[in-house]
Design an enzyme around this catalytic site. Structure first.
Site, PDB file in Angstrom:
ATOM      1  N   GLU A  16     -11.519   4.869  -5.831  1.00 32.08           N
ATOM      2  CA  GLU A  16     -11.701   3.424  -5.947  1.00 32.08           C
ATOM      3  C   GLU A  16     -11.826   2.984  -7.401  1.00 32.08           C
ATOM      4  OE1 GLU A  16     -11.421   1.242  -3.409  1.00 32.08           O
ATOM      5  OE2 GLU A  16     -10.963   3.024  -2.240  1.00 32.08           O
TER       6      GLU A  16
ATOM      7  N   ARG B 146      -1.324  -5.421   4.266  1.00 34.82           N
ATOM      8  CA  ARG B 146      -0.558  -4.859   3.151  1.00 34.82           C
ATOM      9  C   ARG B 146       0.679  -4.151   3.705  1.00 34.82           C
ATOM     10  NH1 ARG B 146      -5.369  -1.353   0.513  1.00 34.82           N
ATOM     11  NH2 ARG B 146      -5.254  -0.553   2.642  1.00 34.82           N
TER      12      ARG B 146
ATOM     13  N   ARG C 115       0.879  -1.181   0.000  1.00 40.20           N
ATOM     14  CA  ARG C 115       0.000   0.000   0.000  1.00 40.20           C
ATOM     15  C   ARG C 115       0.906   1.218   0.000  1.00 40.20           C
ATOM     16  NH1 ARG C 115      -2.717   4.059   0.098  1.00 40.20           N
ATOM     17  NH2 ARG C 115      -4.860   4.296   0.819  1.00 40.20           N
TER      18      ARG C 115
END
Length: 186
Positions: A56, A97, A48
């Protein structure tokens, strides 16, 4: 005067840039999340990108989400990039992540995405490395009204994006573009 180069801003950053390591990008999830093979861990993991948030492009689709994903895919897919963790950040987030700063040919990937107006500076929970660089890039993108900054009120005050300010015509084209983009990836 804002710095838009990648010279270390303080001593702690200098040490961290020496700990950059090369990884190979295996897929791009969206404009702020990638998958890569990490030789240090000897496995593929999800990373990330620290200090930014992208519209998104996965389950829900927001304006400029598909474009950001396509841009990042074109920039780094299958390529070797460098990553580094931040001394003031957790190693992973609540989804497992890895939280990373990423670089291609010595340039900050976060900075490139911010300048393109495809992501915004967000989720600054501590004094992260490169925050000044990211904020300076965001200021430039805002001034020229680049992509996410082209729709007044779209970049909200909470780290995200407000689809309510996007017209219905635009919303239709977003879903259409997302479909086209997903077909290209198949």
């Amino acid at each position: 005067e804002t710095k838009t180069n990648l010279k270390p801003i303080n001593k702690k950053e200098k040490n961290d840039s020496e700990s950059r390591r090369k990884v190979t990008v295996t897929s791009v999830i969206d404009a702020d999340s990638i998958r890569y093979f990490d030789p240090l861990l000897n496995k593929e993991v999800t990373g990330r990108l620290l200090g930014i948030n992208a519209p998104e492009a996965t389950k829900t689709v927001e304006k400029f989400g598909p474009e950001g994903t396509a841009f990042l895919t074109n920039l780094i897919m299958g390529k070797e990039i460098e990553i580094e963790s931040d001394p003031n950040s957790d190693i992973t987030d609540k989804y497992g992540r890895y939280l990373i700063h990423a670089f291609i040919s010595g340039k900050s990937i976060q900075q490139i995405l911010i300048l393109e107006g495809l992501v915004r500076v967000a989720y600054l929970y501590d004094e992260y490395n490169y925050t000044d660089l990211y904020l300076a890039a965001e200021k430039e993108a805002k001034i020229v009204g680049q992509n996410i900054w082209s729709i007044p009120g779209y970049v909200d005050k909470k780290n995200g994006f407000d689809m309510h300010v996007v017209s219905e015509d635009l919303k239709g084209s977003i879903v259409e573009k997302a479909g086209e983009f997903m077909n290209i990836l198949k």
